[in-house]
Design a protein around this motif. Structure first.
Motif, mmCIF file in Angstrom:
data_model
loop_
_atom_site.group_PDB
_atom_site.id
_atom_site.type_symbol
_atom_site.label_atom_id
_atom_site.label_comp_id
_atom_site.label_asym_id
_atom_site.label_seq_id
_atom_site.Cartn_x
_atom_site.Cartn_y
_atom_site.Cartn_z
ATOM 1 N N LEU A 214 0.847 -1.191 0.000
ATOM 2 C CA LEU A 214 0.000 0.000 0.000
ATOM 3 C C LEU A 214 0.883 1.242 0.000
ATOM 4 C CD1 LEU A 214 -3.089 0.584 0.144
ATOM 5 C CD2 LEU A 214 -2.773 1.010 2.570
ATOM 6 N N GLU A 215 0.704 2.093 -0.995
ATOM 7 C CA GLU A 215 1.467 3.332 -1.103
ATOM 8 C C GLU A 215 0.542 4.457 -1.548
ATOM 9 O OE1 GLU A 215 5.839 1.485 -2.419
ATOM 10 O OE2 GLU A 215 4.758 2.911 -3.716
ATOM 11 N N TYR A 216 1.069 5.670 -1.503
ATOM 12 C CA TYR A 216 0.306 6.816 -1.989
ATOM 13 C C TYR A 216 0.263 6.783 -3.510
ATOM 14 C CZ TYR A 216 0.180 8.983 2.618
ATOM 15 O OH TYR A 216 -0.060 9.241 3.942
ATOM 16 N N MET A 217 -0.890 7.167 -4.035
ATOM 17 C CA MET A 217 -1.088 7.180 -5.481
ATOM 18 C C MET A 217 -0.288 8.328 -6.093
ATOM 19 S SD MET A 217 -4.719 7.463 -7.467
ATOM 20 C CE MET A 217 -4.795 7.443 -9.258
ATOM 21 N N PRO A 218 0.338 8.105 -7.267
ATOM 22 C CA PRO A 218 1.105 9.187 -7.900
ATOM 23 C C PRO A 218 0.243 10.422 -8.142
ATOM 24 C CG PRO A 218 1.522 7.089 -8.974
ATOM 25 C CD PRO A 218 0.395 6.855 -8.021
ATOM 26 N N GLN A 241 -22.387 1.208 2.018
ATOM 27 C CA GLN A 241 -21.504 1.718 0.976
ATOM 28 C C GLN A 241 -21.265 3.218 1.161
ATOM 29 O OE1 GLN A 241 -23.165 0.684 -2.814
ATOM 30 N NE2 GLN A 241 -22.858 -1.509 -2.540
ATOM 31 N N LYS A 242 -20.021 3.630 0.930
ATOM 32 C CA LYS A 242 -19.657 5.036 1.065
ATOM 33 C C LYS A 242 -18.780 5.452 -0.111
ATOM 34 C CE LYS A 242 -19.705 4.963 6.138
ATOM 35 N NZ LYS A 242 -18.919 5.217 7.366
ATOM 36 N N GLY A 243 -18.863 6.684 -0.491
ATOM 37 C CA GLY A 243 -18.018 7.216 -1.567
ATOM 38 C C GLY A 243 -16.823 7.945 -0.994
ATOM 39 N N ARG A 244 -15.969 7.235 -0.271
ATOM 40 C CA ARG A 244 -14.841 7.846 0.429
ATOM 41 C C ARG A 244 -13.667 8.061 -0.517
ATOM 42 N NH1 ARG A 244 -13.043 4.586 5.549
ATOM 43 N NH2 ARG A 244 -15.178 5.208 6.121
ATOM 44 N N CYS A 245 -13.182 9.290 -0.596
ATOM 45 C CA CYS A 245 -12.041 9.618 -1.454
ATOM 46 C C CYS A 245 -10.749 9.459 -0.666
ATOM 47 C CB CYS A 245 -12.154 11.043 -1.979
ATOM 48 S SG CYS A 245 -13.473 11.265 -3.190
ATOM 49 N N ILE A 246 -9.808 8.725 -1.212
ATOM 50 C CA ILE A 246 -8.533 8.468 -0.546
ATOM 51 C C ILE A 246 -7.405 8.637 -1.556
ATOM 52 C CG2 ILE A 246 -9.486 6.893 1.180
ATOM 53 C CD1 ILE A 246 -8.554 4.593 -0.638
ATOM 54 N N SER A 247 -6.180 8.519 -1.074
ATOM 55 C CA SER A 247 -5.017 8.687 -1.950
ATOM 56 C C SER A 247 -4.058 7.508 -1.867
ATOM 57 C CB SER A 247 -4.270 9.982 -1.583
ATOM 58 O OG SER A 247 -3.888 9.959 -0.216
ATOM 59 N N THR A 248 -4.475 6.395 -1.244
ATOM 60 C CA THR A 248 -3.617 5.210 -1.140
ATOM 61 C C THR A 248 -4.136 4.103 -2.047
ATOM 62 O OG1 THR A 248 -4.909 4.491 0.787
ATOM 63 C CG2 THR A 248 -2.871 5.697 1.220
ATOM 64 N N TRP A 249 -3.224 3.337 -2.627
ATOM 65 C CA TRP A 249 -3.616 2.240 -3.498
ATOM 66 C C TRP A 249 -2.627 1.088 -3.388
ATOM 67 C CZ3 TRP A 249 -2.659 3.510 -9.384
ATOM 68 C CH2 TRP A 249 -1.328 3.824 -9.572
ATOM 69 N N CYS A 250 -3.072 -0.087 -3.875
ATOM 70 C CA CYS A 250 -2.195 -1.255 -3.932
ATOM 71 C C CYS A 250 -1.313 -1.110 -5.166
ATOM 72 C CB CYS A 250 -3.013 -2.534 -4.000
ATOM 73 S SG CYS A 250 -2.013 -4.039 -4.183
ATOM 74 N N VAL A 251 -0.020 -1.154 -4.967
ATOM 75 C CA VAL A 251 0.915 -0.925 -6.067
ATOM 76 C C VAL A 251 0.779 -1.999 -7.143
ATOM 77 C CG1 VAL A 251 3.353 -0.692 -6.668
ATOM 78 C CG2 VAL A 251 2.504 0.239 -4.509
ATOM 79 N N GLU A 252 0.540 -3.252 -6.738
ATOM 80 C CA GLU A 252 0.453 -4.347 -7.701
ATOM 81 C C GLU A 252 -0.880 -4.344 -8.446
ATOM 82 O OE1 GLU A 252 2.525 -6.378 -8.847
ATOM 83 O OE2 GLU A 252 1.228 -7.800 -9.892
ATOM 84 N N LYS A 254 -3.061 -1.828 -8.578
ATOM 85 C CA LYS A 254 -3.401 -0.494 -9.075
ATOM 86 C C LYS A 254 -4.866 -0.155 -8.771
ATOM 87 C CE LYS A 254 0.616 0.347 -11.043
ATOM 88 N NZ LYS A 254 1.330 -0.864 -10.633
ATOM 89 N N VAL A 255 -5.301 -0.475 -7.537
ATOM 90 C CA VAL A 255 -6.660 -0.224 -7.084
ATOM 91 C C VAL A 255 -6.607 0.600 -5.809
ATOM 92 C CG1 VAL A 255 -8.766 -1.291 -6.219
ATOM 93 C CG2 VAL A 255 -7.566 -2.317 -8.139
ATOM 94 N N LEU A 256 -7.419 1.640 -5.718
ATOM 95 C CA LEU A 256 -7.428 2.481 -4.531
ATOM 96 C C LEU A 256 -8.107 1.776 -3.379
ATOM 97 C CD1 LEU A 256 -7.111 4.710 -6.932
ATOM 98 C CD2 LEU A 256 -7.654 6.263 -5.054
ATOM 99 N N LEU A 257 -7.444 1.738 -2.208
ATOM 100 C CA LEU A 257 -7.945 1.029 -1.035
ATOM 101 C C LEU A 257 -7.611 1.817 0.227
ATOM 102 C CD1 LEU A 257 -6.634 -2.509 -2.037
ATOM 103 C CD2 LEU A 257 -9.027 -1.791 -2.078
ATOM 104 N N CYS A 258 -8.562 1.769 1.167
ATOM 105 C CA CYS A 258 -8.321 2.404 2.467
ATOM 106 C C CYS A 258 -7.258 1.606 3.228
ATOM 107 C CB CYS A 258 -9.600 2.462 3.289
ATOM 108 S SG CYS A 258 -10.895 3.496 2.571
ATOM 109 N N PRO A 259 -6.390 2.285 3.997
ATOM 110 C CA PRO A 259 -5.361 1.569 4.752
ATOM 111 C C PRO A 259 -5.952 0.672 5.838
ATOM 112 C CG PRO A 259 -4.849 3.914 4.574
ATOM 113 C CD PRO A 259 -6.260 3.747 4.110
ATOM 114 N N THR A 260 -7.099 1.061 6.400
ATOM 115 C CA THR A 260 -7.693 0.299 7.502
ATOM 116 C C THR A 260 -8.856 -0.557 6.995
ATOM 117 O OG1 THR A 260 -9.140 2.159 7.997
ATOM 118 C CG2 THR A 260 -7.068 2.044 9.199
#
Length: 272
Positions: A214-218, A241-252, A254-260
């Motif tokens: 998990l890293e920050y999205m470019p 379901q929630k429309g939560r905007c985040i900036s972290t994703w799985c590098v492999e 390439k999908v945005l995911l919450c850290p928790t």
């Protein structure tokens, strides 16, 4: 249809098949016919420009009766066994509370084509059929749509659940991708991304712990870090379901995911 000609049967058709040419052919073989028809079919009569709600216009030629009637939308019918008389439909208008009168051909069509129209209505929002130069392709995908509808009806009977056909179709596609999908890539807003359900090791997070990081999205030209909606929060079936905007994703993946929670759920559950 040929073995049933010249026996006095009556054929009920929808607007994909009805035409004055077919009607004339069936009349010549002692077979009645009625059904909806497209107004621009060849040899169809031309009515006036507009028609008021509840009005009915008739045009007869060679024992064929063309009916133009308007309820919520305009309906054109072609019949050889009706007179076009207005009959009580047994229904009441939801606003005026007056009895609703319809042409006799419309009433008979609604009774005899009920299940056929219902199938078309259910498939209308999920069907894959598109315009194609080769009719075989269109017919092939229509058969797939019908097969999905049949599976949906069987699922309702066997499971006792009542999901929408859209939800059922999406579930079928997801399961097929998980079982048979291959890794592919798409370009999403200039970022090379891997198809989430196509990655064969998505559900083997423990075995590939060093790969799924998990890293920050470019970032982009306008912001330092990219920001989009978490795929688990948006599509989860386990919680609200929630429309939560985040900036972290799985590098492999390439999908945005919450850290928790979302990161672990995405790499653990087939249906997160």
């Amino acid at each position: 249809m040929e073995p049933l000609l010249n026996k006095g049967h009556v054929l009920c058709t929808d607007n994909s098949y009805s035409s004055p040419l077919l009607t004339r052919y069936l009349l010549a073989h002692n077979t009645g016919v009625y059904g909806t028809v497209k107004a621009h079919r060849k040899e169809m009569p031309v009515f006036g420009i507009g028609i008021a709600v509840g009005d009915c216009q008739l045009c007869k030629c060679d024992n064929m009766l063309s009916v133009r009637w308007k309820d919520r939308r305009e309906v054109n019918m072609l019949t050889t066994i009706h007179t076009g008389a207005m009959l009580d439909s047994g229904k009441v208008h939801f606003q005026t509370r007056f009895l609703m009168y319809k042409p006799n051909c419309v009433i008979d069509y609604s009774v005899n084509m009920l299940l056929v129209d219902k199938c078309d209505m259910m498939l209308g929002g999920v069907q894959y059929v598109r315009k194609s130069v080769k009719w075989m392709k269109k017919f092939f995908f229509h058969l797939i749509d019908v097969a999905v509808l049949n599976c949906f009806n069987m699922y309702l009977v066997k499971s006792g659940r009542k999901p929408s056909i859209r939800t059922f179709s999406a579930g079928v596609v997801s399961q097929l991708l998980v079982k048979c999908g291959k890794e592919g890539s798409i370009t999403l807003r200039g970022v090379q991304a891997t198809m989430p359900h196509g990655a064969p090791d998505r559900l083997r997070g423990n075995e590939n712990f060093g790969v799924h990081v998990l890293e920050y999205m470019p970032g982009t030209a306008s912001r330092e870090k990219g920001k989009r909606t978490c795929i688990v929060c948006k599509n989860t079936t386990r919680r609200e379901q929630k429309g939560r905007c985040i900036s972290t994703w799985c590098v492999e993946c390439k999908v945005l995911l919450c850290p928790t929670g979302c990161f672990a759920a995405y790499h653990t559950f087939a249906e997160y």
